[in-house]
Design a protein around this motif. Structure first.
Motif, PDB file in Angstrom:
ATOM      1  N   GLN A   1       0.586  -1.250   0.123  1.00  0.00           N
ATOM      2  CA  GLN A   1      -0.219   0.000  -0.778  1.00  0.00           C
ATOM      3  C   GLN A   1       0.594   0.687   0.233  1.00  0.00           C
ATOM      4  N   TRP A   2       0.633   2.059  -1.403  1.00  0.00           N
ATOM      5  CA  TRP A   2       1.299   3.466  -1.038  1.00  0.00           C
ATOM      6  C   TRP A   2      -0.051   4.646  -0.576  1.00  0.00           C
ATOM      7  N   ARG A   3       0.991   5.052   0.204  1.00  0.00           N
ATOM      8  CA  ARG A   3      -0.373   6.203   0.599  1.00  0.00           C
ATOM      9  C   ARG A   3       0.037   7.583   0.735  1.00  0.00           C
ATOM     10  N   SER A   4      -1.057   8.883   0.532  1.00  0.00           N
ATOM     11  CA  SER A   4      -0.473   9.844   0.418  1.00  0.00           C
ATOM     12  C   SER A   4       0.150  10.923   1.752  1.00  0.00           C
ATOM     13  N   GLN A   5      -0.080  10.105   2.716  1.00  0.00           N
ATOM     14  CA  GLN A   5       0.288  10.405   3.859  1.00  0.00           C
ATOM     15  C   GLN A   5       1.180   9.618   4.147  1.00  0.00           C
ATOM     16  N   THR A   6       2.084  10.698   5.618  1.00  0.00           N
ATOM     17  CA  THR A   6       3.420  10.025   5.933  1.00  0.00           C
ATOM     18  C   THR A   6       2.858   8.800   7.407  1.00  0.00           C
ATOM     19  N   ASP A   7       2.001   8.683   7.427  1.00  0.00           N
ATOM     20  CA  ASP A   7       1.397   7.458   8.750  1.00  0.00           C
ATOM     21  C   ASP A   7       1.528   5.986   8.671  1.00  0.00           C
ATOM     22  N   SER A   8       2.577   6.083   9.510  1.00  0.00           N
ATOM     23  CA  SER A   8       3.309   3.837   9.753  1.00  0.00           C
ATOM     24  C   SER A   8       2.482   3.517  10.729  1.00  0.00           C
ATOM     25  N   GLN A   9       2.633   2.568  10.645  1.00  0.00           N
ATOM     26  CA  GLN A   9       2.538   1.333  12.105  1.00  0.00           C
ATOM     27  C   GLN A   9       3.588   0.722  12.202  1.00  0.00           C
ATOM     28  N   ILE A  10       4.991   1.182  11.441  1.00  0.00           N
ATOM     29  CA  ILE A  10       6.387   0.592  11.693  1.00  0.00           C
ATOM     30  C   ILE A  10       7.393   1.746  12.538  1.00  0.00           C
ATOM     31  N   PHE A  11       7.238   2.384  12.188  1.00  0.00           N
ATOM     32  CA  PHE A  11       8.233   3.924  12.011  1.00  0.00           C
ATOM     33  C   PHE A  11       7.069   4.430  13.126  1.00  0.00           C
ATOM     34  N   ALA A  12       8.140   4.738  14.505  1.00  0.00           N
ATOM     35  CA  ALA A  12       7.736   6.470  14.907  1.00  0.00           C
ATOM     36  C   ALA A  12       8.136   7.879  14.471  1.00  0.00           C
ATOM     37  N   ASP A  13       7.874   8.584  13.600  1.00  0.00           N
ATOM     38  CA  ASP A  13       8.029   9.860  13.308  1.00  0.00           C
ATOM     39  C   ASP A  13       9.644   9.912  13.416  1.00  0.00           C
ATOM     40  N   SER A  14       9.814   9.100  12.444  1.00  0.00           N
ATOM     41  CA  SER A  14      11.418   8.763  11.437  1.00  0.00           C
ATOM     42  C   SER A  14      11.919  10.092  10.586  1.00  0.00           C
ATOM     43  N   PRO A  15      12.935   9.855  10.642  1.00  0.00           N
ATOM     44  CA  PRO A  15      13.449  11.520   9.624  1.00  0.00           C
ATOM     45  C   PRO A  15      12.680  12.220   7.851  1.00  0.00           C
ATOM     46  N   LEU A  16      12.288   9.935   7.123  1.00  0.00           N
ATOM     47  CA  LEU A  16      11.410  10.880   5.958  1.00  0.00           C
ATOM     48  C   LEU A  16       9.684  10.775   6.616  1.00  0.00           C
ATOM     49  N   GLN A  17       9.486  10.953   7.471  1.00  0.00           N
ATOM     50  CA  GLN A  17       8.164  11.496   7.483  1.00  0.00           C
ATOM     51  C   GLN A  17       8.070  12.586   8.574  1.00  0.00           C
ATOM     52  N   GLN A  18       9.139  13.143   8.731  1.00  0.00           N
ATOM     53  CA  GLN A  18       8.924  15.171   9.206  1.00  0.00           C
ATOM     54  C   GLN A  18       9.554  15.305   7.874  1.00  0.00           C
ATOM     55  N   LYS A  19      10.220  14.621   6.655  1.00  0.00           N
ATOM     56  CA  LYS A  19      10.930  15.085   5.346  1.00  0.00           C
ATOM     57  C   LYS A  19       9.536  15.443   4.529  1.00  0.00           C
ATOM     58  N   GLY A  20       8.208  14.856   5.001  1.00  0.00           N
ATOM     59  CA  GLY A  20       7.026  13.825   4.522  1.00  0.00           C
ATOM     60  C   GLY A  20       6.003  15.427   4.681  1.00  0.00           C
ATOM     61  N   LYS A  21       6.442  15.923   5.906  1.00  0.00           N
ATOM     62  CA  LYS A  21       5.467  16.855   5.937  1.00  0.00           C
ATOM     63  C   LYS A  21       5.332  18.029   5.672  1.00  0.00           C
ATOM     64  N   GLN A  22       6.999  18.293   4.944  1.00  0.00           N
ATOM     65  CA  GLN A  22       7.186  19.347   4.484  1.00  0.00           C
ATOM     66  C   GLN A  22       6.088  19.310   2.836  1.00  0.00           C
ATOM     67  N   MET A  23       6.273  18.689   3.084  1.00  0.00           N
ATOM     68  CA  MET A  23       5.326  18.399   0.979  1.00  0.00           C
ATOM     69  C   MET A  23       4.043  18.906   0.564  1.00  0.00           C
ATOM     70  N   GLN A  24       4.049  19.798  -0.703  1.00  0.00           N
ATOM     71  CA  GLN A  24       2.435  19.397  -0.863  1.00  0.00           C
ATOM     72  C   GLN A  24       1.986  18.403  -1.609  1.00  0.00           C
ATOM     73  N   SER A  25       2.414  17.179  -2.103  1.00  0.00           N
ATOM     74  CA  SER A  25       1.790  16.017  -2.135  1.00  0.00           C
ATOM     75  C   SER A  25       3.394  15.322  -2.436  1.00  0.00           C
ATOM     76  N   LEU A  26       2.823  13.488  -2.121  1.00  0.00           N
ATOM     77  CA  LEU A  26       4.035  12.697  -1.893  1.00  0.00           C
ATOM     78  C   LEU A  26       3.179  11.205  -2.007  1.00  0.00           C
ATOM     79  N   LEU A  27       3.810  10.714  -2.024  1.00  0.00           N
ATOM     80  CA  LEU A  27       3.675   8.625  -2.433  1.00  0.00           C
ATOM     81  C   LEU A  27       4.139   8.599  -1.106  1.00  0.00           C
ATOM     82  N   TYR A  28       4.010   8.260   0.158  1.00  0.00           N
ATOM     83  CA  TYR A  28       5.007   6.717   0.877  1.00  0.00           C
ATOM     84  C   TYR A  28       4.642   5.842   1.181  1.00  0.00           C
TER      85      TYR A  28
END
Length: 73
Positions: free
Chosen positions: A14-41
Motif C-alpha cells: 500500500q502506497w499512501r498520500s500521508q506519512t502515517d506508519s505502523q512500523i516507524f515512529a516519527d522517522s526522518p522521512l516522515q518529518q521530511k514528508g510533512k513539508q511536502m505538498q504532494s507525496l507517496l509514502y
C-alpha cells in the motif's frame, strides 16, 4: 508506477498520500514528508527487511525519491 514495480519495492502492498506508519515512529522521512505538498509514502517489513520510501510528487516534471532500508535479520 515504474519505480513502484521494481524489486524490492514491489513487496510494498500500500502506497499512501500521508506519512502515517505502523512500523516507524516519527522517522526522518516522515518529518521530511510533512513539508511536502504532494507525496507517496510506503513502509514494509517482513522480518528480514525494513524499508521506508518517500516520493515527493509536488513537481510533476521531476519526482524526488527518498529511501531508507535495513536488513534486520
Amino acid at each position: 508506477m515504474a519505480l513502484q514495480q521494481q524489486t524490492p519495492l514491489n513487496k510494498i502492498q500500500q502506497w499512501r498520500s500521508q506519512t502515517d506508519s505502523q512500523i516507524f515512529a516519527d522517522s526522518p522521512l516522515q518529518q521530511k514528508g510533512k513539508q511536502m505538498q504532494s507525496l507517496l509514502y510506503a513502509d514494509f517489513s517482513d522480518g528480514a527487511y525494513l524499508m521506508e520510501v518517500l516520493i515527493d510528487t509536488s513537481n510533476a516534471q521531476q519526482y524526488v525519491v527518498y529511501a531508507s532500508n535495513a536488513f534486520v535479520d
